[in-house]
Design an enzyme around this catalytic site. Sequence first.
Site, PDB file in Angstrom:
ATOM      1  N   SER A   1       0.839  -1.188   0.000  1.00  0.00           N
ATOM      2  CA  SER A   1       0.000   0.000   0.000  1.00  0.00           C
ATOM      3  C   SER A   1       0.887   1.257   0.000  1.00  0.00           C
ATOM      4  O   SER A   1       1.717   1.408  -0.884  1.00  0.00           O
ATOM      5  CB  SER A   1      -0.970  -0.054   1.181  1.00  0.00           C
ATOM      6  OG  SER A   1      -2.046   0.838   1.002  1.00  0.00           O
TER       7      SER A   1
ATOM      8  N   ASP B   1      -2.189  13.995  13.241  1.00  0.00           N
ATOM      9  CA  ASP B   1      -2.234  15.376  12.750  1.00  0.00           C
ATOM     10  C   ASP B   1      -1.278  15.573  11.576  1.00  0.00           C
ATOM     11  O   ASP B   1      -1.629  16.225  10.585  1.00  0.00           O
ATOM     12  CB  ASP B   1      -1.898  16.354  13.876  1.00  0.00           C
ATOM     13  CG  ASP B   1      -2.987  16.419  14.945  1.00  0.00           C
ATOM     14  OD1 ASP B   1      -4.136  16.035  14.640  1.00  0.00           O
ATOM     15  OD2 ASP B   1      -2.689  16.831  16.075  1.00  0.00           O
TER      16      ASP B   1
ATOM     17  N   HIS C   1      -7.327  -6.062  -0.134  1.00  0.00           N
ATOM     18  CA  HIS C   1      -6.165  -5.176  -0.012  1.00  0.00           C
ATOM     19  C   HIS C   1      -5.158  -5.702   1.007  1.00  0.00           C
ATOM     20  O   HIS C   1      -3.961  -5.474   0.866  1.00  0.00           O
ATOM     21  CB  HIS C   1      -6.642  -3.773   0.361  1.00  0.00           C
ATOM     22  CG  HIS C   1      -5.556  -2.746   0.377  1.00  0.00           C
ATOM     23  ND1 HIS C   1      -4.767  -2.501  -0.733  1.00  0.00           N
ATOM     24  CD2 HIS C   1      -5.113  -1.914   1.358  1.00  0.00           C
ATOM     25  CE1 HIS C   1      -3.894  -1.531  -0.429  1.00  0.00           C
ATOM     26  NE2 HIS C   1      -4.075  -1.175   0.816  1.00  0.00           N
TER      27      HIS C   1
END
Length: 256
Positions: A86, A176, A235
């Site tokens: 990925s 964040d 996946h």
Amino acid sequence: MTKLLNYQQLGQGKDIILIHGLFGRLENLNMVAKALAEQYRVTSVDVRNHGDSFHDSVMDYTTMAQDIVELMQHLAIESAVVLGHSMGGKIAMELALNCPEKVQKLIVADIAPVQYPAHHNKIIAGLQALNFSTMKRRQDADKQLAHYVDSLSVRQFLLGNLTNENGNFSFKCNIDYIEKNYANIMQAYQGDNQYLGTTLFIKGANSDYILPEHRSNIVRLFPNSRARIIQGAGHWLHAEKTQAFNRSIINFLTAR
């Protein structure tokens, strides 16, 4: 001073580097690492802002590929087989395209060098909303995250990043910074280089991350590439069909 990625090494022999995906950690590829460590020296890494690696506000593929180069230099690894899943596959591709001398062979698990639409927004919002001050047990985090993420298996994967030190919960990923760099993470490869080394793309048959329309981009950038499809896998093909996945890798590495 250069900051180095956290890593774990298993086995002896020729070098293989394993790179996990978004919201992951090096333990996600343990079932691959253990199988390969019977014949190779396997270095599994935590990418920046993940696992036990450092946190940094910069998170683009050129920089993350350079993190791998600097770790290789630290470990005196001149070149290696590089496998990424990925987002880790995009890092591996970036490394091969920018520093081909570092990559003996390339293995890309269920990702293409293309732009992907934003599809983690609810996950990011849910992780940012976690209230650690009210958590007494891991189940409390799962209940909070369930308001944003329906899939139990996805929540379990994400909450593998939850840590508890003396009753104080925290999250290993820097959400964040990931959110700030999310557009970079979804981005296609930006350069014009080619990697001429032998490359294997492994796709989960039930996954839509590698599609027929991606073939032209893959062949243009990786002209010496081949594909393998793992039936019955999505996946998370390395976890869902571990034996078939590992067999594909070993066959690729031992083929003449």
